[in-house]
Design an enzyme around this catalytic site. Structure first.
Site, PDB file in Angstrom:
ATOM      1  N   LYS A   1       1.071  -1.421  -0.050  1.00 18.70           N
ATOM      2  CA  LYS A   1      -0.088  -0.017   0.059  1.00 18.70           C
ATOM      3  C   LYS A   1       1.015   1.251   0.258  1.00 18.70           C
ATOM      4  O   LYS A   1       1.388   1.658   0.988  1.00 18.70           O
ATOM      5  CB  LYS A   1      -0.854  -0.005   1.425  1.00 18.70           C
TER       6      LYS A   1
ATOM      7  N   SER B   1       5.507   7.982   9.455  1.00 17.25           N
ATOM      8  CA  SER B   1       5.706   8.941  10.813  1.00 17.25           C
ATOM      9  C   SER B   1       5.768   7.940  12.163  1.00 17.25           C
ATOM     10  O   SER B   1       4.940   6.725  12.065  1.00 17.25           O
ATOM     11  CB  SER B   1       4.443   9.878  10.850  1.00 17.25           C
TER      12      SER B   1
ATOM     13  N   GLU C   1      10.149   1.805  10.302  1.00 15.61           N
ATOM     14  CA  GLU C   1      11.125   2.746  10.187  1.00 15.61           C
ATOM     15  C   GLU C   1      10.305   4.307  10.255  1.00 15.61           C
ATOM     16  O   GLU C   1       9.675   4.344   9.251  1.00 15.61           O
ATOM     17  CB  GLU C   1      11.906   2.755   8.569  1.00 15.61           C
TER      18      GLU C   1
ATOM     19  N   CYS D   1      13.951  11.403   5.825  1.00 12.08           N
ATOM     20  CA  CYS D   1      13.655  10.906   7.311  1.00 12.08           C
ATOM     21  C   CYS D   1      15.255  11.470   7.850  1.00 12.08           C
ATOM     22  O   CYS D   1      15.400  11.528   9.226  1.00 12.08           O
ATOM     23  CB  CYS D   1      13.302   9.666   7.321  1.00 12.08           C
TER      24      CYS D   1
ATOM     25  N   GLU E   1      10.206  16.555  14.817  1.00 11.62           N
ATOM     26  CA  GLU E   1      10.370  16.546  13.428  1.00 11.62           C
ATOM     27  C   GLU E   1       9.504  17.535  12.833  1.00 11.62           C
ATOM     28  O   GLU E   1       8.453  17.511  12.593  1.00 11.62           O
ATOM     29  CB  GLU E   1      10.164  15.080  12.945  1.00 11.62           C
TER      30      GLU E   1
HETATM   31  N1  LIG Z   1      13.077   6.037   8.822  1.00  5.08           N
HETATM   32  C1  LIG Z   1      12.810   5.982   7.836  1.00  5.08           C
HETATM   33  O1  LIG Z   1      13.385   5.087   7.063  1.00  5.08           O
HETATM   34  C2  LIG Z   1      11.889   6.857   7.190  1.00  5.08           C
HETATM   35  C3  LIG Z   1      11.945   7.142   5.618  1.00  5.08           C
HETATM   36  C4  LIG Z   1      11.541   7.827   4.849  1.00  5.08           C
HETATM   37  C5  LIG Z   1      10.079   8.722   5.634  1.00  5.08           C
HETATM   38  N2  LIG Z   1       9.886   8.527   6.863  1.00  5.08           N
HETATM   39  C6  LIG Z   1       9.138   9.396   7.827  1.00  5.08           C
HETATM   40  O2  LIG Z   1       7.863   9.206   7.007  1.00  5.08           O
HETATM   41  C7  LIG Z   1       7.242  10.406   7.532  1.00  5.08           C
HETATM   42  C8  LIG Z   1       6.636  11.229   6.256  1.00  5.08           C
HETATM   43  O3  LIG Z   1       5.944  10.349   5.488  1.00  5.08           O
HETATM   44  P1  LIG Z   1       4.166  10.372   5.556  1.00  5.08           P
HETATM   45  O4  LIG Z   1       3.630  11.708   6.013  1.00  5.08           O
HETATM   46  O5  LIG Z   1       3.598   9.576   4.358  1.00  5.08           O
HETATM   47  O6  LIG Z   1       3.923   9.365   6.595  1.00  5.08           O
HETATM   48  P2  LIG Z   1       2.353   8.858   7.376  1.00  5.08           P
HETATM   49  O7  LIG Z   1       2.974   7.998   8.737  1.00  5.08           O
HETATM   50  O8  LIG Z   1       1.516   9.577   7.373  1.00  5.08           O
HETATM   51  O9  LIG Z   1       2.159   7.808   6.336  1.00  5.08           O
HETATM   52  C9  LIG Z   1       2.937   6.680   5.946  1.00  5.08           C
HETATM   53  C10 LIG Z   1       2.245   5.531   5.389  1.00  5.08           C
HETATM   54  O10 LIG Z   1       1.229   5.075   6.194  1.00  5.08           O
HETATM   55  C11 LIG Z   1      -0.205   5.033   5.876  1.00  5.08           C
HETATM   56  N3  LIG Z   1      -1.105   5.141   6.935  1.00  5.08           N
HETATM   57  C12 LIG Z   1      -1.507   6.297   7.540  1.00  5.08           C
HETATM   58  N4  LIG Z   1      -2.428   6.053   8.308  1.00  5.08           N
HETATM   59  C13 LIG Z   1      -2.323   4.665   8.575  1.00  5.08           C
HETATM   60  C14 LIG Z   1      -3.180   3.670   9.133  1.00  5.08           C
HETATM   61  N5  LIG Z   1      -3.670   4.039  10.231  1.00  5.08           N
HETATM   62  N6  LIG Z   1      -2.791   2.362   9.196  1.00  5.08           N
HETATM   63  C15 LIG Z   1      -2.121   1.929   8.376  1.00  5.08           C
HETATM   64  N7  LIG Z   1      -1.265   2.882   7.517  1.00  5.08           N
HETATM   65  C16 LIG Z   1      -1.586   4.204   7.453  1.00  5.08           C
HETATM   66  C17 LIG Z   1      -0.255   6.280   4.728  1.00  5.08           C
HETATM   67  O11 LIG Z   1      -1.070   6.096   3.925  1.00  5.08           O
HETATM   68  C18 LIG Z   1       1.177   5.834   4.096  1.00  5.08           C
HETATM   69  O12 LIG Z   1       1.222   5.114   3.004  1.00  5.08           O
HETATM   70  C19 LIG Z   1       7.891  11.386   8.206  1.00  5.08           C
HETATM   71  O13 LIG Z   1       7.953  11.067   9.449  1.00  5.08           O
HETATM   72  C20 LIG Z   1       9.441  10.840   7.901  1.00  5.08           C
HETATM   73  O14 LIG Z   1      10.602  10.673   8.916  1.00  5.08           O
HETATM   74  C21 LIG Z   1      11.080   7.435   7.613  1.00  5.08           C
HETATM   75  O1  LIG Z   2      14.962   7.190   2.766  1.00  6.18           O
HETATM   76  C1  LIG Z   2      15.954   7.104   1.735  1.00  6.18           C
HETATM   77  C2  LIG Z   2      17.012   7.560   1.634  1.00  6.18           C
HETATM   78  O2  LIG Z   2      17.692   7.497   0.307  1.00  6.18           O
HETATM   79  C3  LIG Z   2      17.922   7.667   2.406  1.00  6.18           C
HETATM   80  S1  LIG Z   2      18.922   9.038   2.664  1.00  6.18           S
HETATM   81  O3  LIG Z   2      18.343  10.230   2.761  1.00  6.18           O
HETATM   82  O4  LIG Z   2      19.630   9.268   1.308  1.00  6.18           O
HETATM   83  O5  LIG Z   2      20.117   8.695   3.785  1.00  6.18           O
END
Ligand SMILES: NC(=O)c1ccc[n+]([C@@H]2O[C@H](COP(=O)([O-])OP(=O)(O)OC[C@H]3O[C@@H](n4cnc5c(N)ncnc54)[C@H](O)[C@@H]3O)[C@@H](O)[C@H]2O)c1
Ligand SMILES: O=C[C@H](O)CS(=O)(=O)O
Length: 493
Positions: A172, A226, A247, A281, A382
């Protein structure tokens, strides 16, 4: 363009019949419509995945890997075309979009290599004429839930190891960025992946994501997003005794010591704070600087920010693109107001760009706060936008303590020429990733990716570590003595 679900090797209308617009964040234009599915679509995909996985698990892993090699080749052939589509749906500048597709290519070849390894262990047995080993076995159907900021790379980090290990995947994606999901499904199809091994079901989190999490036939959830949503998913999986890999967010810092090469440090900070408009992230959102070089660093950062061209990421000269949507703009701006109220000093930026070419997209001016203290909300939470906070310290001990004082632990960096500082930082910075004399972004796919504390729950994407998420260990004992031997009893014989 109408983006459908990809279920059991077919492109299908969502059972709800509903679609939502997909907006180009650089222009505000609708560029596609995406299926907004319901729980029935998830169920259909999971049932098909469950069936297909039984056969897929029997395909020898090196043969499964051959499909990933083809996927890698197709990604490579289409790199430019995919990067352009990525920029249009997500907003990141074209050079970063190319970099993201490249991550997918690298992951395909790396995980295809795993098809000829998937190493287990052999160990001596306690008994004579007995052989002991452990092997990785697939878990079954894997549920993948991903964010919009890396719409193809993160999906490859999760689906490629899952597939090479013999699982079937139901993905998804984030509803903001479904085009990359459609393209990846097409590539799997063209590479010859049997129908049913990989599915894409589009829709919102609370409906479709939740149905995936709660489905009894989905054995593992691999989530990136998130902290708030990750926690919710973890609670549900906990109740269901389901394996879950999380993550989540970051509050990453660059430490600049008084012996640092400031030219390098400025470059590292600018790239990791304002690249992808701060929506990584791993983005640098804190600069922890030794007081002796604070003023000079600020002067150079200000100079560097002025050179950043902001605009549509398809323009090769643009360095900072839009943020994902209006809601994100508003959230970033709220944090900037909070920073001002908390007493931080705004050095540059701090506003939404609304004039001229910026009128229809979602642009925020690259923003630097200084005189920030570690307890301020802008230094702890964040923001996920192009906002960075400068915090002054008097020693490496203090810098490490400030770095470690936040609830997240994804990435950190130190700029210094002192080898003692380097080794102290490598040991004491409490983050899953540590950079020395480089910014906080730029992960390579063959190393584990993830973080400590509020960033994750102990699992990792990427590297061999990713296989631990998508496999179960099976310990096997083969007794070829021809008699009944009892371990821990017949030890004298
Ligand atoms: N640590 C990592 O590897 C990493 C990498 C990229 C982004 N992020 C994090 O992602 C966040 C930004 O992305 P976002 O706004 O899409 O995050 P989000 O948590 O709002 O959504 C992520 C995914 O979860 C789904 N989702 C939302 N509510 C849900 C629920 N109740 N049940 C199941 N799935 C649900 C969303 O539709 C989306 O596909 C930031 O906090 C960022 O730090 C982390
Ligand atoms: O989340 C994916 C990114 O490639 C990680 S990074 O920002 O390049 O370290």
């Amino acid at each position: 363009m109408k983006i459908q679900n990809y279920i059991n090797g077919e492109w299908k209308e969502p059972s709800t019949g509903q679609f939502a617009p997909v907006i180009n964040p650089a222009t505000g234009e609708t560029i596609a419509e995406v299926a907004m599915s319901g729980p029935n679509d998830i169920d259909e995909a999971v049932q098909a995945a469950k069936e297909a996985q039984k056969q897929w698990a029997l395909v020898p892993a090196p043969k499964r890997a051959e499909i990933l090699y083809k996927v890698g080749m197709l990604l490579k052939e289409r790199k430019e075309q995919l990067a352009r589509m990525l920029t249009m749906e997500m907003g990141k500048v074209i050079e970063e979009a190319r970099g993201e597709v490249q991550e997918g290519i690298d992951m395909a070849f790396y995980m295809a290599g795993e098809g000829r390894r998937l190493f287990g262990d052999t160990t001596p047995s306690e008994l004579k004429d007995k052989f002991a080993m452990s092997v990785r076995t697939p878990v079954g159907v894997v549920g993948i839930i991903t964010p919009w900021n890396f719409p193809i790379a993160i999906a490859t980090w999760k689906s490629f190891p899952a597939i090479v290990a013999g699982n079937a995947v139901v993905w998804k994606p984030a509803p903001e960025t479904p085009i990359m999901a459609q393209e990846l499904a097409r590539i799997f199809e063209e590479a010859g992946l049997p129908p049913g091994v990989f599915h894409v079901v589009h829709g919102d989190g609370p409906t479709v994501g939740n149905a995936l999490v709660e489905h009894p036939d989905v054995k593992v959830i691999s989530f990136t997003g998130s902290n708030e949503v990750g926690r919710m998913i973890a609670e549900k999986c906990g109740r269901l005794l389901k394996k879950v890999s999380l993550e989540m967010g970051g509050k990453n810092a660059v430490i600049v010591m008084d012996d640092a090469d400031l030219t390098l440090a400025v470059d590292g900070i600018i790239w990791s704070a304002f690249g992808t408009s701060g929506q990584r992230c791993t983005a640098c959102s804190r600069v922890i600087v030794h007081e002796r070089v604070k003023q000079e660093l600020e002067r150079r950062l200000l100079e560097a920010v002025k050179t950043l061209k902001i605009g549509n990421g398809l323009d090769e000269t643009v360095k900072v693109g839009p943020v994902i949507h209006e809601e994100a703009l508003q959230k970033i701006d709220r944090y900037v107001r909070i920073g001002v109220e908390e007493g931080a000093k705004l050095l540059v930026g701090g506003y939404i760009l609304r004039e001229g070419d910026y009128a229809r997209g979602f642009y925020y001016a690259p923003t630097i706060f200084t005189d920030v203290t570690p307890n301020m909300r802008i230094a702890r939470e964040e923001i996920f936008g192009p906002v960075v906070s400068i915090i002054s310290v008097r020693s490496l001990d203090e810098a490490i303590a400030v770095n470690n004082s936040v609830d997240y632990g994804l990435s950190s960096a130190i700029f210094t020429r002192d080898v003692n500082n380097v080794f102290r930082a490598m040991r004491d910075l409490d983050t899953g990733i540590v950079y020395v004399n480089a910014g906080t972004t730029g992960a390579e796919i063959h190393l584990p990716f993830g973080g400590t504390k509020g960033t994750g729950n102990g699992h990792r994407d990427s590297g061999v570590a990713a296989l631990d998420v998508f496999t179960e260990w099976r310990s096997i004992y083969v007794d070829f003595s021809g008699k009944l031997q009892r371990a821990q009893i017949d030890t004298d014989d």
